[in-house]
Design a protein around this motif. Structure first.
Motif, PDB file in Angstrom:
ATOM      1  N   ASP A   6       0.882  -1.167   0.000  1.00 50.27           N
ATOM      2  CA  ASP A   6       0.000   0.000   0.000  1.00 50.27           C
ATOM      3  C   ASP A   6       0.915   1.211   0.000  1.00 50.27           C
ATOM      4  O   ASP A   6       1.913   1.243   0.734  1.00 50.27           O
ATOM      5  CB  ASP A   6      -0.878   0.027   1.254  1.00 50.27           C
ATOM      6  N   CYS A   7       0.578   2.214  -0.810  1.00 53.32           N
ATOM      7  CA  CYS A   7       1.488   3.351  -0.925  1.00 53.32           C
ATOM      8  C   CYS A   7       0.778   4.574  -1.487  1.00 53.32           C
ATOM      9  O   CYS A   7      -0.396   4.510  -1.854  1.00 53.32           O
ATOM     10  CB  CYS A   7       2.667   2.980  -1.819  1.00 53.32           C
TER      11      CYS A   7
ATOM     12  N   GLN B  50      -7.116   5.941 -18.823  1.00 53.67           N
ATOM     13  CA  GLN B  50      -7.877   5.622 -17.616  1.00 53.67           C
ATOM     14  C   GLN B  50      -8.676   6.830 -17.134  1.00 53.67           C
ATOM     15  O   GLN B  50      -8.263   7.968 -17.343  1.00 53.67           O
ATOM     16  CB  GLN B  50      -6.930   5.183 -16.496  1.00 53.67           C
ATOM     17  N   PRO B  51      -9.796   6.598 -16.451  1.00 51.22           N
ATOM     18  CA  PRO B  51     -10.493   7.721 -15.830  1.00 51.22           C
ATOM     19  C   PRO B  51      -9.561   8.392 -14.815  1.00 51.22           C
ATOM     20  O   PRO B  51      -8.712   7.718 -14.220  1.00 51.22           O
ATOM     21  CB  PRO B  51     -11.673   7.067 -15.110  1.00 51.22           C
ATOM     22  N   PRO B  52      -9.684   9.697 -14.623  1.00 49.64           N
ATOM     23  CA  PRO B  52      -8.756  10.407 -13.726  1.00 49.64           C
ATOM     24  C   PRO B  52      -8.590   9.765 -12.352  1.00 49.64           C
ATOM     25  O   PRO B  52      -7.477   9.700 -11.832  1.00 49.64           O
ATOM     26  CB  PRO B  52      -9.368  11.805 -13.608  1.00 49.64           C
ATOM     27  N   GLU B  53      -9.658   9.261 -11.775  1.00 45.80           N
ATOM     28  CA  GLU B  53      -9.565   8.682 -10.426  1.00 45.80           C
ATOM     29  C   GLU B  53      -8.812   7.347 -10.409  1.00 45.80           C
ATOM     30  O   GLU B  53      -8.381   6.887  -9.355  1.00 45.80           O
ATOM     31  CB  GLU B  53     -10.948   8.520  -9.794  1.00 45.80           C
TER      32      GLU B  53
ATOM     33  N   TRP C  97      -2.097   1.999  -9.531  1.00 47.96           N
ATOM     34  CA  TRP C  97      -1.296   0.807  -9.263  1.00 47.96           C
ATOM     35  C   TRP C  97      -0.122   0.745 -10.232  1.00 47.96           C
ATOM     36  O   TRP C  97      -0.117   1.413 -11.257  1.00 47.96           O
ATOM     37  CB  TRP C  97      -2.144  -0.457  -9.380  1.00 47.96           C
ATOM     38  N   PHE C  98       0.839  -0.070  -9.873  1.00 42.85           N
ATOM     39  CA  PHE C  98       1.984  -0.335 -10.745  1.00 42.85           C
ATOM     40  C   PHE C  98       2.594  -1.644 -10.257  1.00 42.85           C
ATOM     41  O   PHE C  98       2.401  -2.021  -9.097  1.00 42.85           O
ATOM     42  CB  PHE C  98       3.006   0.804 -10.669  1.00 42.85           C
ATOM     43  N   ALA C  99       3.297  -2.342 -11.105  1.00 44.44           N
ATOM     44  CA  ALA C  99       3.877  -3.627 -10.722  1.00 44.44           C
ATOM     45  C   ALA C  99       5.248  -3.791 -11.363  1.00 44.44           C
ATOM     46  O   ALA C  99       5.582  -3.108 -12.332  1.00 44.44           O
ATOM     47  CB  ALA C  99       2.959  -4.767 -11.148  1.00 44.44           C
TER      48      ALA C  99
ATOM     49  N   PHE D 139       2.100  -2.597  -6.348  1.00 45.74           N
ATOM     50  CA  PHE D 139       2.005  -1.373  -5.556  1.00 45.74           C
ATOM     51  C   PHE D 139       0.648  -0.744  -5.834  1.00 45.74           C
ATOM     52  O   PHE D 139       0.314  -0.476  -6.988  1.00 45.74           O
ATOM     53  CB  PHE D 139       3.140  -0.419  -5.950  1.00 45.74           C
ATOM     54  N   GLN D 140      -0.136  -0.531  -4.777  1.00 43.24           N
ATOM     55  CA  GLN D 140      -1.465   0.040  -4.953  1.00 43.24           C
ATOM     56  C   GLN D 140      -1.615   1.306  -4.121  1.00 43.24           C
ATOM     57  O   GLN D 140      -1.209   1.347  -2.965  1.00 43.24           O
ATOM     58  CB  GLN D 140      -2.544  -0.976  -4.593  1.00 43.24           C
ATOM     59  N   ARG D 141      -2.186   2.315  -4.763  1.00 39.91           N
ATOM     60  CA  ARG D 141      -2.383   3.597  -4.070  1.00 39.91           C
ATOM     61  C   ARG D 141      -3.510   3.448  -3.053  1.00 39.91           C
ATOM     62  O   ARG D 141      -4.558   2.873  -3.332  1.00 39.91           O
ATOM     63  CB  ARG D 141      -2.732   4.682  -5.088  1.00 39.91           C
ATOM     64  N   VAL D 142      -3.260   3.952  -1.859  1.00 40.52           N
ATOM     65  CA  VAL D 142      -4.273   4.008  -0.805  1.00 40.52           C
ATOM     66  C   VAL D 142      -4.324   5.443  -0.281  1.00 40.52           C
ATOM     67  O   VAL D 142      -3.340   6.168  -0.359  1.00 40.52           O
ATOM     68  CB  VAL D 142      -3.980   3.014   0.352  1.00 40.52           C
TER      69      VAL D 142
END
Length: 144
Positions: free
Chosen positions: A12-13, A48-51, A56-58, A71-74
């Protein structure tokens, strides 16, 4: 019951791509090609839609042996010590001053990439020396 053959480690990042690229440099991992139909990751992001952009990225081990890192945005920031951390095995088989020198050299390389040196833990009766660090978002890991 079949055994698990593969797993990924998820972080989470706040900034998935930045953190993924840091770990690529640490581990010699690579960013996979963008999803089918896109020439670059920037093309994919723009579609992608703005939100959902930069959500994420891998990255993965180019040899296919190590786990994929995801890596997922939280929305919330890191507030406590990690419950799980990575040990980056750079001093395997080394002891004493030779081990510490290798740990310190790798630490210097990672500090130049944005990592933070926290502290050196010297060998005791049970453990060899290791060096505690933080990645670019403050997640703890050890050079071991």
């Amino acid at each position: 019951m079949p055994s698990i053959k593969q797993f990924q480690v998820t972080f989470d990042c706040a900034e998935p791509e930045r953190l993924a690229r840091f770990w690529c440099e640490v581990l010699g991992y690579v960013v996979p090609p963008p999803p089918e139909g896109y020439t670059t990751w920037d093309d994919f992001k723009q579609a992608q839609p703005p939100e959902e952009r930069d959500a994420w990225f891998a990255c993965g081990d180019p040899s296919g042996v190590g786990p994929r890192l995801f890596f997922q945005r939280v929305p919330e920031g890191k507030v406590a010590k990690n419950r799980v951390h990575l040990d980056v095995r750079v001093g395997t088989g080394l002891v004493g001053e030779e081990r510490v020198a290798v740990l310190e050299a790798e630490c210097a390389r990672l500090v130049a990439l944005g990592g933070v040196r926290v502290r050196l833990l010297l060998a005791d009766e049970e453990n060899e020396s290791c060096l505690v660090m933080q990645d670019v978002e403050g997640n703890e890991f050890c050079l071991d």
